[in-house]
Motif scaffolding. Structure first.
Motif, short mmCIF file in Angstrom:
data_model
loop_
_atom_site.label_atom_id
_atom_site.label_comp_id
_atom_site.label_asym_id
_atom_site.label_seq_id
_atom_site.Cartn_x
_atom_site.Cartn_y
_atom_site.Cartn_z
N ALA A 233 -15.21 25.65 -33.72
CA ALA A 233 -13.97 25.16 -34.32
C ALA A 233 -13.40 26.29 -35.15
O ALA A 233 -14.00 26.68 -36.14
N SER A 234 -12.29 26.82 -34.72
CA SER A 234 -11.67 27.90 -35.48
C SER A 234 -10.24 28.05 -35.01
O SER A 234 -9.92 27.78 -33.85
N ALA A 235 -9.37 28.46 -35.91
CA ALA A 235 -7.99 28.74 -35.52
C ALA A 235 -7.78 30.24 -35.39
O ALA A 235 -6.67 30.69 -35.13
N ARG A 236 -8.84 31.01 -35.57
CA ARG A 236 -8.69 32.47 -35.52
C ARG A 236 -9.04 32.98 -34.14
O ARG A 236 -10.16 32.80 -33.66
N GLU A 237 -8.08 33.65 -33.51
CA GLU A 237 -8.29 34.12 -32.15
C GLU A 237 -9.48 35.08 -32.08
O GLU A 237 -10.28 35.03 -31.15
N SER A 238 -9.63 35.90 -33.12
CA SER A 238 -10.70 36.89 -33.08
C SER A 238 -12.07 36.21 -33.07
O SER A 238 -12.99 36.62 -32.35
N ASP A 239 -12.22 35.13 -33.86
CA ASP A 239 -13.50 34.39 -33.88
C ASP A 239 -13.79 33.84 -32.49
O ASP A 239 -14.91 33.91 -31.99
N ILE A 240 -12.75 33.27 -31.91
CA ILE A 240 -12.93 32.57 -30.64
C ILE A 240 -13.24 33.53 -29.51
O ILE A 240 -14.15 33.31 -28.72
N THR A 241 -12.49 34.62 -29.44
CA THR A 241 -12.73 35.55 -28.34
C THR A 241 -14.11 36.21 -28.49
O THR A 241 -14.80 36.43 -27.50
N LEU A 242 -14.51 36.47 -29.74
CA LEU A 242 -15.84 37.05 -29.95
C LEU A 242 -16.93 36.06 -29.53
O LEU A 242 -17.89 36.42 -28.85
N TRP A 243 -16.73 34.81 -29.91
CA TRP A 243 -17.73 33.78 -29.58
C TRP A 243 -17.83 33.62 -28.06
O TRP A 243 -18.92 33.55 -27.51
N LEU A 244 -16.68 33.59 -27.40
CA LEU A 244 -16.70 33.41 -25.94
C LEU A 244 -17.27 34.63 -25.23
O LEU A 244 -17.87 34.51 -24.17
N SER A 245 -17.04 35.80 -25.82
CA SER A 245 -17.48 37.02 -25.13
C SER A 245 -19.00 37.04 -24.94
O SER A 245 -19.51 37.69 -24.03
N ASP A 246 -19.71 36.29 -25.82
CA ASP A 246 -21.17 36.22 -25.66
C ASP A 246 -21.58 35.20 -24.61
O ASP A 246 -22.75 35.09 -24.27
N ARG A 247 -20.64 34.39 -24.16
CA ARG A 247 -21.02 33.23 -23.34
C ARG A 247 -20.44 33.23 -21.93
O ARG A 247 -20.92 32.51 -21.07
N VAL A 248 -19.36 33.94 -21.70
CA VAL A 248 -18.80 33.98 -20.36
C VAL A 248 -18.67 35.43 -19.91
O VAL A 248 -18.61 36.32 -20.76
#
Lengths: 200, 257
Positions: B138-153
């Motif tokens: 849960a985050s509105a920050r694009e940087s958090d989200i893209t970093l989090w996804l980069s580890d998973r997809v």
């Protein structure tokens, strides 16, 4: 001088270990300095102990990508052992907050404008270091790892063997104290030319 | 929701947590509560100030030299002792192998029918899939989200921005055996999911200079607007009208191009 149980059969790792140490040495030294409240000789001593332990266990590190967290975990545990304030799995302190207490504390975060306004000067590096050094051990290690070194709370919780919620509440308390310190120092700097930053 | 609860649920720096109703409510509360927004801003301000101290501090050269000398000396001492220990290690190794062989025999004799394992395997796989689908940030920050996804997809994810919409989080999804990224938005007050799924490249001829066409469909009351680029399928799914989703899809494509 401590002696290592070094696996000589795997001595081809030696250069790699030194390369990895070189890569992480500055941030480890920086963190060691904060853990020892800026005492350079103690920081060096702590870091040496940490590196000797790391060298001994280097063969167990399977994932090179995890080296940074691995080094920090060793650094913290070495520090806690040296301090003799923490056991193998540090206990939750009496002052740690439950979820309800944490929420109550979060609600008390001042919304009265007493914090730092946009126009105020940023504290100097020395002021920040002094303010961090003035924190209690339990708060200092958490805030240094999360806010200064950029680790995730979950990683820090694993490193020091505490629930993530406890890390969050310690981080909150550390930031609250630091925020007050920054505001206080800024106010003092406004009144006098430069005030003392250290909280008593 | 009380401010304290919202602040705990939306606590910055926390590990990614499942995006559930409570987390969404917390995000909405913070959006609407000036005191909570001030709290979040204060937190970020302090964190930024602390991050600034992470600069220009390095181990002095003499400290480096002493540390590496200490390592080298410790290894030398260790080397002299290593030969003496080698023989006793051989005996210890042989004893350990014997124990492992005996223990394995006992375990094989007493283990239950392996059919039980095959019966439970699909349930485990289903459970794992559901867990994957719940896994989110849960985050509105694009940087958090893209970093989090980069580890998973296994592909880079760009989180587009939409007028009248905001990013609220992300998760991973397992769709037809493909692990994809899902970005979650609130657009026009509705929940909209933006799926990005890997596609075998042979199915999508490469046309790098052409804008992809957007196809729409409906399923169980939701509209879907989908398009493809080489290697990836994109889809917006939500309660908005098909025309609105197509408009959003074109906004996405424009930001990708």
């Amino acid at each position: 001088m401590k002696q290592l149980r070094w696996n000589h059969a795997a001595d081809t790792n030696r250069k790699t270990f030194e390369e990895v140490v070189t890569q992480h040495l500055d941030p480890l030294y920086r963190t060691a300095l904060r853990l020892t409240r800026g005492h350079a000789a103690n920081a060096e001593d702590l870091l040496q102990d940490c590196l000797l332990r790391a060298c001994e266990g280097y063969g167990e590190l399977r994932d090179q990508q995890a080296a940074r967290t691995w080094f920090y975990t060793i650094l913290l545990r070495t520090h806690f052992n040296r301090q003799r304030t923490a056991k193998r799995h540090p206990e939750t302190l009496a002052c740690d907050l439950t979820d309800t207490e944490f929420e109550q504390a979060l609600e008390r975060w001042p919304a009265d404008g007493s914090g730092i306004s946009a126009g105020e000067k940023w504290p100097s590096l020395q002021e920040i270091c002094d303010a961090i050094d003035a924190l209690d051990e339990s708060l200092r290690s958490v805030v240094v790892l999360v806010d200064v070194e950029g680790f995730r709370q979950r990683e820090v919780a694993t490193m020091i063997g505490l629930p993530e919620g406890t890390v969050a509440s310690r981080l909150f308390r550390a930031r609250r104290l630091l925020r007050d310190s920054f505001a206080e120092a800024s106010a003092e700097a406004g009144g006098r030319h430069r005030g003392s930053f250290r909280r008593q | 929701m009380r401010c304290g609860t919202a602040r705990r649920l939306a606590w910055p720096d926390g590990a990614p947590r499942a995006v559930d109703d409570a987390v969404e409510s917390a995000a909405e509360h913070i959006d609407q509560c000036a005191a909570c927004r001030a709290f979040v801003a204060d937190m970020r301000d302090v964190a930024e100030r602390l991050a600034r101290s992470n600069q220009d501090v390095s181990a002095p050269r003499e400290v480096r030299e002493r540390l590496f000398t200490a390592l080298s000396e410790a290894r030398s001492e260790s080397g002299r002792r290593a030969g003496k220990r080698a023989i006793s290690f051989r005996f210890a190794g042989a004893a350990a192998i014997t124990i492992i062989v005996l223990a394995t025999g006992v375990w094989r004799f007493s283990s239950a029918d392996t059919a039980t394992q095959s019966e439970v395997a699909p349930a485990l796989a289903d459970d794992h899939t559901r867990a994957l689908q719940r896994d989110g940030i849960a985050s509105a920050r694009e940087s958090d989200i893209t970093l989090w996804l980069s580890d998973r997809v296994g592909f880079a994810v760009h989180a587009p921005s939409f007028a009248n919409g905001r990013l609220v989080g992300a998760r991973v999804a397992d769709v037809n055996g493909q692990r994809g990224a899902v970005l979650m938005y609130r657009i026009d007050g509705q929940a909209v999911s933006y799926y990005i799924l890997p596609t075998p490249r042979t199915e999508t001829p490469e046309r790098p200079l052409q804008r992809p066409g957007v196809n729409t469909s409906s399923w169980k009351g939701f509209h879907v607007a989908a398009w493809q680029e080489p290697g990836l399928t994109h889809a917006l799914v939500g309660d908005l009208s098909a025309a609105r989703l197509v408009g959003l899809a074109h906004e996405c494509i424009a930001q990708m191009v």
